[in-house]
Enzyme design. Structure first.
Site, PDB file in Angstrom:
ATOM      1  N   SER A  82       1.886  -3.962   7.780  1.00  0.00           N
ATOM      2  CA  SER A  82       0.760  -3.665   6.895  1.00  0.00           C
ATOM      3  C   SER A  82      -0.129  -2.596   7.512  1.00  0.00           C
ATOM      4  CB  SER A  82      -0.051  -4.935   6.616  1.00  0.00           C
ATOM      5  OG  SER A  82      -1.204  -4.635   5.837  1.00  0.00           O
ATOM      6  N   SER A 110       4.458   1.868   8.322  1.00  0.00           N
ATOM      7  CA  SER A 110       4.135   0.914   7.267  1.00  0.00           C
ATOM      8  C   SER A 110       5.382   0.490   6.495  1.00  0.00           C
ATOM      9  CB  SER A 110       3.148   1.535   6.283  1.00  0.00           C
ATOM     10  OG  SER A 110       1.847   1.515   6.792  1.00  0.00           O
ATOM     11  N   HIS A 170       0.820  -1.219   0.000  1.00  0.00           N
ATOM     12  CA  HIS A 170       0.000   0.000   0.000  1.00  0.00           C
ATOM     13  C   HIS A 170       0.851   1.265   0.000  1.00  0.00           C
ATOM     14  CE1 HIS A 170       0.588  -0.333   4.461  1.00  0.00           C
ATOM     15  NE2 HIS A 170       0.604   0.985   4.374  1.00  0.00           N
ATOM     16  N   ASP A 219      -0.013  -7.678   0.933  1.00  0.00           N
ATOM     17  CA  ASP A 219       0.307  -6.256   1.049  1.00  0.00           C
ATOM     18  C   ASP A 219       1.821  -6.160   0.995  1.00  0.00           C
ATOM     19  OD1 ASP A 219       0.488  -3.574   1.523  1.00  0.00           O
ATOM     20  OD2 ASP A 219      -0.348  -3.619   3.544  1.00  0.00           O
ATOM     21  N   GLY A 236       3.340   5.943   9.258  1.00  0.00           N
ATOM     22  CA  GLY A 236       4.738   6.061   8.853  1.00  0.00           C
ATOM     23  C   GLY A 236       5.536   4.801   9.141  1.00  0.00           C
TER      24      GLY A 236
END
Length: 379
Positions: free
Chosen positions: A348, A333, A223, A252, A331
């Site tokens: 994720s 991720s 993502h 993801d 942030g």
């Protein structure tokens, strides 16, 4: 800014034998020991011993998964990290489990049965029709996964969707004793943001955290960017381009191929405590301790709650994620999850934050490596 400040890796090498840690295990990095003390209440000796046992537990579980066949019903490490529990549907296999060094648990449902029900849900439209009695703010199926310790399929739903969750379970052939509906207050979200910081930027705007270095680049969350998106340091230096990305759907994950001349050393920014090495990617069992490193909140630890969970983000459903009790924030991720020296996955999303705590999900790293044919950089 040097690229090594963006690579997220693991702690020191641990012994493979199940039992007391060797002197090598005592070299767990101080930053990781501090996080495990803060989040799990473990001192240095307890933390290193637990991680050593959990790494070895993965091998015991895989052995029993193979030998018990269709009777295998899942496995998990006890909360204190000292016991490997292996569930089977056949009492006759209890002795085999014990002889392998694990504790047998006799249950009614095989893991394959519950996983098949979960896959059936993955193939259904699980959206709920809105009514006057059900507003869009209190309805939704947040996630669902197999809880191996409970021997049930668990569906997490907002208050207005508990009945809908029960109906979905019935639609895939489960009876009341085979599933559980848990009420949650919020839907999960991904942890990307547009704030600057010590991370990498996507198209010079959104911010994520690097997961793990591979020989031709690094991996992160899907993502964070789509194929063709650029990756740069916060100061604008080019890192590379997204060569592969999946989100939502069956993963993801993303792979960023870096520009010529980029060197990966197998170390990361330890947030003021030096660099952290990685030695492999053996997957941890349910109940294992696990830590996460990200550019917003640094290092935090918790435990693995469930494998192969399905999560419903606003952007769409994602299958195959691992659920944990580790906190994370916008942030973080794409940042790395690890148990001891073993890479586990990339952040994720989830709910909550590192002030109040939360639930998070990560994309297993081994699937990323196999999908794109990548080789993990090791110290």
């Amino acid at each position: 800014m040097e690229l090594t400040r963006f690579l997220t890796f693991l702690a020191a090498v641990l012994p493979l034998a199940y039992g007391a840690p060797s002197p090598v295990a005592n070299s767990l990095h101080p930053e990781i020991l501090a996080a495990m003390k803060r989040d799990l209440g473990l001192n240095a000796k307890q933390a290193t011993a637990r991680v050593a046992r959990e790494v070895a537990a993965a091998g015991v579980i895989e052995q029993l998964r193979s030998s018990t066949g269709d009777a295998f019903a899942g496995a998990w490490v006890a909360e204190d990290g000292t016991t490997i529990n292996v569930a089977v549907t056949n009492q006759a296999l209890a002795a085999d489990v014990t002889n392998a060094g694990a504790t047998p648990v006799i249950v009614a449902n095989s893991l394959s049965k519950l996983e098949e029900a979960k896959k059936a849900l993955d193939n259904q439209d699980i959206s709920q029709a809105k009514t006057l009695a059900t507003s869009s703010t209190d309805s939704g199926i947040a996630a669902y996964y197999v809880d191996v310790a409970a021997n049930k399929l668990v569906l997490e739903a907002l208050p207005g969707s508990t009945a809908h969750a029960e109906a979905l379970a019935a639609q895939v052939g489960l009876v009341a004793s085979e599933f559980e509906v848990k009420t949650v207050e919020t839907m999960p979200t991904t942890f990307a943001s547009v704030r600057g910081g010590d991370a990498y930027l996507i198209n010079r705007a959104a911010r994520c955290s690097v997961g793990f270095g591979v020989t031709t680049g690094f991996v992160s969350a899907g993502h964070c960017g789509t194929v063709g998106s650029t990756a740069t340091t916060s100061s604008g230096a080019s890192l590379g381009t997204f060569s592969g990305s999946v989100f939502p759907g069956n993963a993801d994950m993303s792979y960023i191929r870096t520009v010529s001349g980029t060197t990966f050393t197998g170390t990361i920014n330890g947030y003021g405590s030096g660099d952290l090495p990685v030695s492999g990617s053996t997957a941890s069992a349910v109940g294992s301790s696990i830590c996460r490193s990200g550019s917003t909140s640094g290092v935090h630890c918790g435990t693995v709650r469930a494998l192969s969970a399905t999560v419903n983000y606003a952007e769409g459903r994602v299958t195959g994620l691992t659920q944990t009790s580790v906190c994370a924030e916008p942030g973080d991720s794409g940042g790395s999850y690890y148990t001891g020296a073993q890479a586990q996955g990339v952040t994720s999303g989830g709910s909550g934050d590192c002030t109040v705590g939360g639930t998070t999900f990560f994309q297993p790293v081994n699937e990323i490596l196999s999908t794109y044919g990548l080789t993990l950089v090791r110290s």
